[in-house]
Design a protein around this motif. Structure first.
Motif, PDB file in Angstrom:
ATOM      1  N   PRO A  34       0.832  -1.211   0.000  1.00  0.00           N
ATOM      2  CA  PRO A  34       0.000   0.000   0.000  1.00  0.00           C
ATOM      3  C   PRO A  34       0.867   1.261   0.000  1.00  0.00           C
ATOM      4  CG  PRO A  34      -0.760  -1.519   1.691  1.00  0.00           C
ATOM      5  CD  PRO A  34       0.495  -2.091   1.126  1.00  0.00           C
ATOM      6  N   PHE A 153      -3.999   4.985   0.228  1.00  0.00           N
ATOM      7  CA  PHE A 153      -3.307   3.707   0.390  1.00  0.00           C
ATOM      8  C   PHE A 153      -3.977   2.545  -0.327  1.00  0.00           C
ATOM      9  CE2 PHE A 153      -1.589   5.945   4.154  1.00  0.00           C
ATOM     10  CZ  PHE A 153      -0.259   5.885   3.768  1.00  0.00           C
ATOM     11  N   ALA A 265       2.022   8.802   8.237  1.00  0.00           N
ATOM     12  CA  ALA A 265       0.811   7.989   8.319  1.00  0.00           C
ATOM     13  C   ALA A 265       1.177   6.563   8.700  1.00  0.00           C
ATOM     14  CB  ALA A 265       0.065   8.013   6.992  1.00  0.00           C
ATOM     15  N   TYR A 266       2.304   6.103   8.161  1.00  0.00           N
ATOM     16  CA  TYR A 266       2.754   4.757   8.487  1.00  0.00           C
ATOM     17  C   TYR A 266       3.177   4.676   9.953  1.00  0.00           C
ATOM     18  CZ  TYR A 266       4.761   0.180   7.830  1.00  0.00           C
ATOM     19  OH  TYR A 266       5.001  -1.147   7.915  1.00  0.00           O
ATOM     20  N   GLU A 267       3.941   5.667  10.355  1.00  0.00           N
ATOM     21  CA  GLU A 267       4.421   5.706  11.738  1.00  0.00           C
ATOM     22  C   GLU A 267       3.276   5.847  12.745  1.00  0.00           C
ATOM     23  OE1 GLU A 267       7.390   5.374  13.268  1.00  0.00           O
ATOM     24  OE2 GLU A 267       7.803   4.513  11.292  1.00  0.00           O
ATOM     25  N   TYR A 269       0.706   4.544  13.181  1.00  0.00           N
ATOM     26  CA  TYR A 269       0.046   3.325  13.624  1.00  0.00           C
ATOM     27  C   TYR A 269       0.318   3.068  15.106  1.00  0.00           C
ATOM     28  CZ  TYR A 269      -1.955  -1.329  13.090  1.00  0.00           C
ATOM     29  OH  TYR A 269      -2.764  -2.425  13.185  1.00  0.00           O
ATOM     30  N   PRO A 273      -4.717   8.130  19.949  1.00  0.00           N
ATOM     31  CA  PRO A 273      -5.331   7.390  21.053  1.00  0.00           C
ATOM     32  C   PRO A 273      -5.693   5.949  20.685  1.00  0.00           C
ATOM     33  CG  PRO A 273      -6.974   8.760  19.969  1.00  0.00           C
ATOM     34  CD  PRO A 273      -5.674   9.003  19.253  1.00  0.00           C
ATOM     35  N   ASN A 274      -5.848   5.658  19.388  1.00  0.00           N
ATOM     36  CA  ASN A 274      -6.402   4.338  19.040  1.00  0.00           C
ATOM     37  C   ASN A 274      -5.361   3.323  18.583  1.00  0.00           C
ATOM     38  OD1 ASN A 274      -8.876   5.286  19.648  1.00  0.00           O
ATOM     39  ND2 ASN A 274      -9.616   5.477  17.548  1.00  0.00           N
ATOM     40  N   ASP A 276      -4.359   2.860  15.686  1.00  0.00           N
ATOM     41  CA  ASP A 276      -4.696   2.221  14.408  1.00  0.00           C
ATOM     42  C   ASP A 276      -4.435   3.175  13.253  1.00  0.00           C
ATOM     43  OD1 ASP A 276      -6.740   3.993  14.707  1.00  0.00           O
ATOM     44  OD2 ASP A 276      -8.345   2.517  14.771  1.00  0.00           O
ATOM     45  N   GLY A 277      -3.555   4.121  13.468  1.00  0.00           N
ATOM     46  CA  GLY A 277      -3.149   5.005  12.375  1.00  0.00           C
ATOM     47  C   GLY A 277      -3.968   6.278  12.307  1.00  0.00           C
ATOM     48  N   TRP A 278      -3.260   7.389  12.078  1.00  0.00           N
ATOM     49  CA  TRP A 278      -3.948   8.651  11.834  1.00  0.00           C
ATOM     50  C   TRP A 278      -4.231   8.750  10.338  1.00  0.00           C
ATOM     51  CZ3 TRP A 278      -2.685  13.515  15.088  1.00  0.00           C
ATOM     52  CH2 TRP A 278      -2.605  13.161  16.440  1.00  0.00           C
ATOM     53  N   PRO A 279      -5.286   9.485   9.968  1.00  0.00           N
ATOM     54  CA  PRO A 279      -5.587   9.558   8.531  1.00  0.00           C
ATOM     55  C   PRO A 279      -4.482  10.264   7.751  1.00  0.00           C
ATOM     56  CG  PRO A 279      -7.350  10.562   9.859  1.00  0.00           C
ATOM     57  CD  PRO A 279      -6.232  10.245  10.788  1.00  0.00           C
ATOM     58  N   ALA A 280      -4.072   9.649   6.657  1.00  0.00           N
ATOM     59  CA  ALA A 280      -3.010  10.237   5.845  1.00  0.00           C
ATOM     60  C   ALA A 280      -3.444  11.595   5.297  1.00  0.00           C
ATOM     61  CB  ALA A 280      -2.665   9.297   4.697  1.00  0.00           C
ATOM     62  N   SER A 281      -4.727  11.741   4.954  1.00  0.00           N
ATOM     63  CA  SER A 281      -5.194  13.026   4.419  1.00  0.00           C
ATOM     64  C   SER A 281      -4.897  14.136   5.410  1.00  0.00           C
ATOM     65  CB  SER A 281      -6.693  13.018   4.158  1.00  0.00           C
ATOM     66  OG  SER A 281      -7.161  11.766   3.833  1.00  0.00           O
ATOM     67  N   PHE A 282      -5.225  13.855   6.676  1.00  0.00           N
ATOM     68  CA  PHE A 282      -4.989  14.874   7.692  1.00  0.00           C
ATOM     69  C   PHE A 282      -3.509  15.222   7.777  1.00  0.00           C
ATOM     70  CE2 PHE A 282      -3.491  15.623  12.038  1.00  0.00           C
ATOM     71  CZ  PHE A 282      -4.057  16.872  12.256  1.00  0.00           C
TER      72      PHE A 282
END
Lengths: 327, 298, 262, 325
Positions: A34, A153, A265-267, A269, A273-274, A276-282
């Motif tokens: 991805p 991705f 975005a990869y990092e 993860y 808080p979760n 499970d990754g922050w949104p790449a767009s953001f």
């Protein structure tokens, strides 16, 4: 598919801080498909964005750039109804809007923004109609036509050659009219004097812009598209007024911002808080905004350090014409 | 501040980080006087205007207006040093600013603006005020008056975006005049105008100063069209200024000392020609580099 | 055509038309079309933030659109040409996606409150939209002269002691307030179109300032009335007619002014 | 305005283009009135407006000839910025005696319409409330749980009976028939569970999750992933890699995706599944028409799942089939 991740080994290595998470992340980063596809697609879009965006910002067409993805969405709705690929709808609607905008003979940047706004309102109306028809006369359930975020991705390998082809078309056509565009941005009469129409160049450019926006919106999402088209070019134009340099640096900056965003975005993860990754767009959009703000700061600093930018910094002496680039 | 003085600037110093734009500039303007602020680009003309208008805080020095005495950022010490007796710094900037009618250098109106000449003048009367307008009648009367004074009554209901550059300039003068200022400040009012429009604007400004007794403070980079009407010239260069009647200021000695190198002033059939020595001597400390040009562009 | 929900639609539509006509006139006068488009978009992040913080979505909406207004007013200047507006908009949308990815719950639920329906207006909402319209129109009316001089003659306004940044912020705050309260009631489409198109057309038809406001309001009201009526008769979306009349009116007004000026 | 939506771009290759074009042309030609598929309520019958057609189907099954059911054809998944209720839906809501809606923001427009057409005598059945679920329930696709429909049927039977007491017997007979076919579905679910319970599957969105859980299948795709796809926000590369790994290493017996939403994200996983020969099952978000009722829609999904798990066959489109067997 060659592993494009290898190409950015140095980038990742430079980022390496030695922490375990980062080390794990980096090795995965380089061999994650991805990420590979996102890097290739992001690079193609970023290069286009740098080229197209420089002229768009230069000509004061940020609103048009931003609007074309929304106007294109009406085309996407039409494509949905007609059962053809959304890109066709996006691109043809973008072309129609480009022709309408360019033939509107607007008298100032302000007037052009107003015309853009009216067109945008009209295209919302059209979208409403088409979606109404689509949802009443077809069995499509989840039928929306705009891509806001989220596809960076999941760009598939098969669309990459397609993206590359469109990028080439966009870059070539902008290259074709670049000189005339530059001249016309300073003063359309300069082009008229040479017996050429500044409108043709403007039209070709707007169509290229529409195509680039359609491609970027459909592959990366509308907000990434708008941010990459405008942000890097505007940042660069704050610091240089040479068109060639600006195009080149804007493209490089756009590519760098995209890559760093993808890397983050990869990092992310492992981030709270979760986890499970922050949104790449953001992340990419935030980077673009930060770089832009930094370039403004840098420009101000240069003025303060006694550069020859404006005497008073006051509005009374500011440039009257909108389309001239910043010094 | 002497009687009849509308504006007085004393030892004005403006510093931007890294450079000093104005280095002790003093001048005064009396009512009904037409004062031309002359100097090459980048000499600090706009900075003087912005300081007078209160849009920029001078580093030190004093700006006194008749309407109210307005102190700049000057500390009490500065005030005392300059003035001997302390100039009270009670003025609110708004009050001081209302003493001026300002015509900026570049105003461009889009053709499709729903804005008539009348509207522009009306904005000059109470455009800065919040709330809804009262005394509509008095205002309309004032608009008619001002348009008459500026000689453009026939343009009243025209869209301002459709007027020529010269006409737009007159409209802006009417706009500034409408607020019944003590002093008009005009930034390069003759720039970008053809000769005929220049003459008309100059004649209008003369009427304003001589008939209406409103002080006119304008900037230009060419003194020639203004020679017949100018009462006093303020010549700025390299952060310094000379102030006085044309023949006292616009001569070789004064300009040479201002520029810091040799400048010649010739009278050529009633027009003034100013030539700087092409070898240029040494630059003035704070000059913007214009002093070294072979021929000054005015 | 005049059952209870239709009556509500007529009334709310008229309020929004007047609001759009008046506020939109100053938006168009200052060329702030892009901001008028950007501010309602901030609602997206606002709703997400409100959901995370567990407060009323309207609070989030107002907070974020005012935040957007502050950002745009402080970064946008004559040389920047809409770039800050574009970047702030995309950034706020990005923040919205961040909030959405954090919540992990059904997004539509968060946003359902944001999307208005002109045919789905309750009595209570009528009061809200009426009150907002009156407050916004009144505020803009009180500020109309300073706003006008600020957008048309910035240098003169500055010399007269008006703070340009604050005036711009005041106008954008009015837009933010108007849109964030009207958005959940009548929908983004109606709001944006009515802010831009009638005022844009009015410029060509009327040459005075006051006439421009009146014409802008009249065009907006007629557009809305025609659209609601036609929507009822044809069963097509109201927004389609509003958008179409917006474009047609604009093209018509332009053509008319070109023909008459010859 | 950029469309804000949990749904993303749709490439619908399988869409019947000619139908759509005919519809468009006839609307533009002015044949508007005849075009809408929304019918008028029949006189003398109980007027029921359902936000989604699967709920309308239950109302029809219970109410039979004494009800007139209209389902809002416009679906809630379209871009909410552009989605507008048609005036007809508003007037139908105005005159409806019973409204059935899912709740949970899935059909938030219904709340607006109801507020605009206040009517104290109207019965509003909000399925989320009926089930006593909290408003923070993350998965809104409540109808994929057959027990939901049982509860709805009971509620509707009572409502209809109160509105037309003389036909109580009729309604309860129809309800019994519905319950017995629902029981048949229950039996099928039980035997599926006995046979395939514990088998791993992957999904894109939580559309069919309630059913999959009833069937005892193990959903290996994390819910956070599903929520992101449902809301249209970015997946992280790690999540995508993990999902692709489920498919490429054939850790799952079937891949279930939302058949009505095919965006680049979904398409990429479908392609991955097909490449790795993982059987693909299309789950419909709303009840496919024509030819289906709720029970045989669910049975068809069940068949598709068992075909996938048992014999590795993909069913992107549902086969119509009877519930028996």
């Amino acid at each position: 598919m060659i592993n494009w991740g290898m190409a950015v080994i140095s980038l990742a290595a430079a980022q390496g801080t030695g922490s375990k998470a980062v080390a794990n992340g980096a090795s995965g980063f380089l061999f994650s498909s991805p990420v590979d596809h996102a890097l290739v697609a992001g690079t193609l879009v970023a290069i286009c964005a740098g080229v197209v965006g420089t002229f768009a910002v230069f000509r004061g067409q940020s609103f048009a750039t931003h609007s074309l993805s929304d106007i294109g969405a009406a085309g996407g709705a039409a494509a949905l109804l007609a059962g053809v690929t959304p890109l066709a709808g996006f691109a043809s609607m973008g072309t129609v809007a480009a022709i309408a905008l360019e033939s509107a003979e607007t008298t100032s940047a302000k007037d052009r923004d107003i015309t853009t706004g009216v067109l945008l309102g009209g295209s919302f109306g059209l979208s409403a109609l088409l979606l109404y028809l689509a949802s009443n006369f077809t069995n499509v359930s989840g039928a929306t036509t705009g891509v806001l975020f989220g596809s960076l991705f999941t760009v598939s390998a098969s669309t990459l050659p397609f993206l590359a082809a469109i990028s080439v078309v966009v870059v070539l056509s902008v290259g074709l009219v670049a000189r005339r565009l530059t001249l016309a941005s300073f003063d359309p009469d300069l082009v008229r004097v040479k017996g050429k129409s500044p409108r043709t160049a403007g039209l070709i450019f707007l169509v290229a812009l529409g195509l680039a926006v359609a491609m970027a919106s459909l592959s990366l999402g509308a907000i990434l598209s708008a941010a990459l088209m405008i942000g890097p070019a505007a940042s660069v134009l704050r610091l240089t007024s040479r068109v060639g340099t600006a195009v080149l640096t804007a493209s490089l900056l756009a590519v760098a911002e995209t890559w760093l965003g993808i890397y983050l975005a990869y990092e992310s993860y492992s981030w709270p808080p979760n986890h499970d990754g922050w949104p790449a767009s953001f992340l990419v959009v935030a980077l673009v905004l930060l770089v832009y703000l930094a370039s403004r700061g840098l420009e101000r600093l240069r003025v303060l350090m006694g550069g020859n930018v404006g005497l008073s910094g006051g509005s009374a002496t500011e440039r009257g014409r909108g389309a001239t680039p910043h010094v | 501040m002497a009687n009849g003085t509308v504006l007085e600037a004393r030892d004005l110093v403006v510093e931007f980080p890294g450079r000093r734009v104005l280095d002790g500039v003093s001048f005064s303007i009396r009512e009904g006087e037409l004062v031309s602020l002359i100097g090459p680009n980048g000499a600090g003309k706009t900075t003087i205007f912005r300081s007078v208008l209160g849009l920029l805080k001078p580093t030190s020095g004093l700006i006194l207006t008749r309407a109210k005495r307005q102190s700049d950022s000057a500390t009490a010490a500065t005030t005392a040093r300059i003035n001997g007796t302390a100039a009270t710094a009670t003025a609110t900037s708004t009050v001081a600013k209302r003493a001026f009618g300002y015509v900026p250098q570049q105003v461009s109106f889009d053709r499709e603006l729903p804005l008539r000449v009348k509207d522009v003048v009306r904005l000059g009367i109470d455009g800065h005020k919040f709330g809804f307008s009262r005394d509509r009648k008095g205002r309309e009367k004032r608009i008619a008056e001002v348009l008459e004074e500026t000689g453009i009554p026939e343009l009243a209901s025209k869209r301002v975006g459709e007027l020529s550059g010269g006409q737009q300039k007159k409209v802006m003068i009417a706009h500034a005049l409408a607020g019944e200022p003590e002093m008009m400040i005009l930034d390069e009012p003759l720039a970008n105008l053809d000769l005929k429009s220049q003459d008309q604007v100059v004649a209008l400004l003369e009427r304003v100063s001589k008939v209406k007794h409103v002080a006119v403070f304008l900037s230009a980079h060419d003194i020639n069209p203004l020679i017949p009407v100018t009462d006093k010239v303020i010549f700025v260069s390299g952060g310094k200024a000379a102030c006085g009647p044309i023949n006292e200021v616009m001569n070789s000695e004064v300009l040479t000392s201002l520029y810091g190198h040799r400048v010649d002033v010739f009278d050529y059939h009633g027009r003034m020609v100013v030539l700087a020595d092409p070898e240029g001597g040494h630059h003035h400390d704070h000059a913007e580099g214009h002093g070294g040009e072979g021929r000054l562009n005015w | 055509m005049f059952s209870s929900f239709m009556v509500n639609a007529w009334i709310a539509g008229t309020f929004v038309a007047v609001l759009g006509g008046v506020v939109g006139f100053y938006v168009v006068l200052g060329g702030n079309t892009f901001a008028a488009h950007a501010l309602p978009t901030s609602a997206f992040a606002g709703a997400g933030a409100a959901a995370i913080a567990g407060v009323d979505p309207l609070v989030g909406l107002l907070a974020f659109s005012l935040l957007g207004a502050v950002g745009i007013a402080s970064l946008e200047n004559r040389a920047s040409q809409g770039v800050p507006t574009a970047l702030i908009t995309t950034f706020i949308l990005g923040v919205g996606s961040l909030f959405l990815s954090i919540t992990n719950s059904y997004g539509e639920q968060i946003f359902a409150v944001l999307f208005g329906q002109v045919l789905g207006i309750s009595r209570g909402e009528l009061w809200a939209i009426g009150g907002t319209s009156i407050v916004c129109v009144g505020a803009v009316g009180l500020m109309s002269r300073p706003i006008t001089i600020s957008v048309l003659l910035p240098a003169s306004a500055e010399a007269a002691g008006l703070n340009q940044g604050r005036m711009k912020l005041a106008l954008l705050a009015a837009v933010a307030l108007a849109t964030s309260i009207a958005l959940p009631v009548v929908g983004a489409l109606l709001i944006f179109t009515l802010l831009v198109s009638p005022a844009a057309s009015a410029r060509y038809l009327v040459s005075s300032l006051r006439g421009g406001v009146v014409a802008s309001v009249m065009i907006a009201v007629i557009t809305v009335w025609l659209s609601i009526g036609l929507a009822y008769l044809t069963n097509l979306p109201v927004g389609f007619f509003v958008g179409t009349f917006g474009v047609l009116g604009y093209v018509g007004a332009r053509t008319l002014s070109k023909v008459t000026s010859r | 305005m950029i469309p804000l939506s949990r749904r993303k771009n749709v490439l619908r290759g399988r869409l019947a283009a000619p139908v759509a074009l005919v519809a468009l042309t006839s609307v533009l030609a002015g044949g508007v009135a005849g075009c809408s598929s929304a019918a008028q309520f029949r006189n003398g019958s109980i007027r029921v407006l359902a936000a989604e057609n699967q709920y309308g189907d239950i109302a029809q099954q219970i109410g039979g000839r004494y009800v007139s059911v209209i389902s809002v054809e416009s679906n809630p998944n379209v871009d909410p910025h552009s989605y507008e209720l048609s005036p007809r839906v508003a007037s139908e809501a105005d005159s409806a005696q019973v409204i059935v809606q899912n709740g949970l923001g899935y059909d938030g427009f219904m709340n607006k319409v109801e507020a605009a057409t206040p009517n104290p005598h109207r019965n509003i059945v909000d399925v989320r409330r009926l089930l006593g679920l909290p408003s923070s329930t993350p998965n809104p696709h409540l109808w994929y749980e057959p027990q939901t429909m049982r509860r709805l049927a009971i509620s509707l039977e009572a409502t209809f009976g109160a509105l037309q007491p003389s036909h109580r017997g009729y309604f309860s007979a129809r309800a019994s028939a519905f319950f017995s076919s629902l029981n048949l579905l229950g039996t099928k679910i039980a035997s599926f569970k006995a046979k395939f319970g514990g088998q791993p599957v992957a999904v894109t969105e939580p559309v069919a999750d309630y059913l999959l859980q009833d069937l005892g299948l193990r959903i290996l795709t994390p819910f956070a992933f599903q929520a992101k796809v449902m809301n249209g926000v970015d997946l992280s590369p790690q999540e995508i890699t993990a999902q692709n790994k489920l498919l490429s290493t054939r850790q799952v017996k079937a891949f279930v995706y939302n058949e009505q939403v095919t965006d680049p994200v979904t398409e990429s996983f479908v392609a991955e599944a097909e490449k790795s020969s993982v059987p693909v099952v299309g789950a419909f978000e709303t009840m496919p028409t024509p030819g289906f009722n709720y029970q045989n829609w669910m049975a068809a999904e069940l068949n598709a799942l068992s075909l996938a798990i048992d014999s590795g066959m993909s069913s992107r489109n549902l086969q119509q089939g009877a519930l028996n067997g």
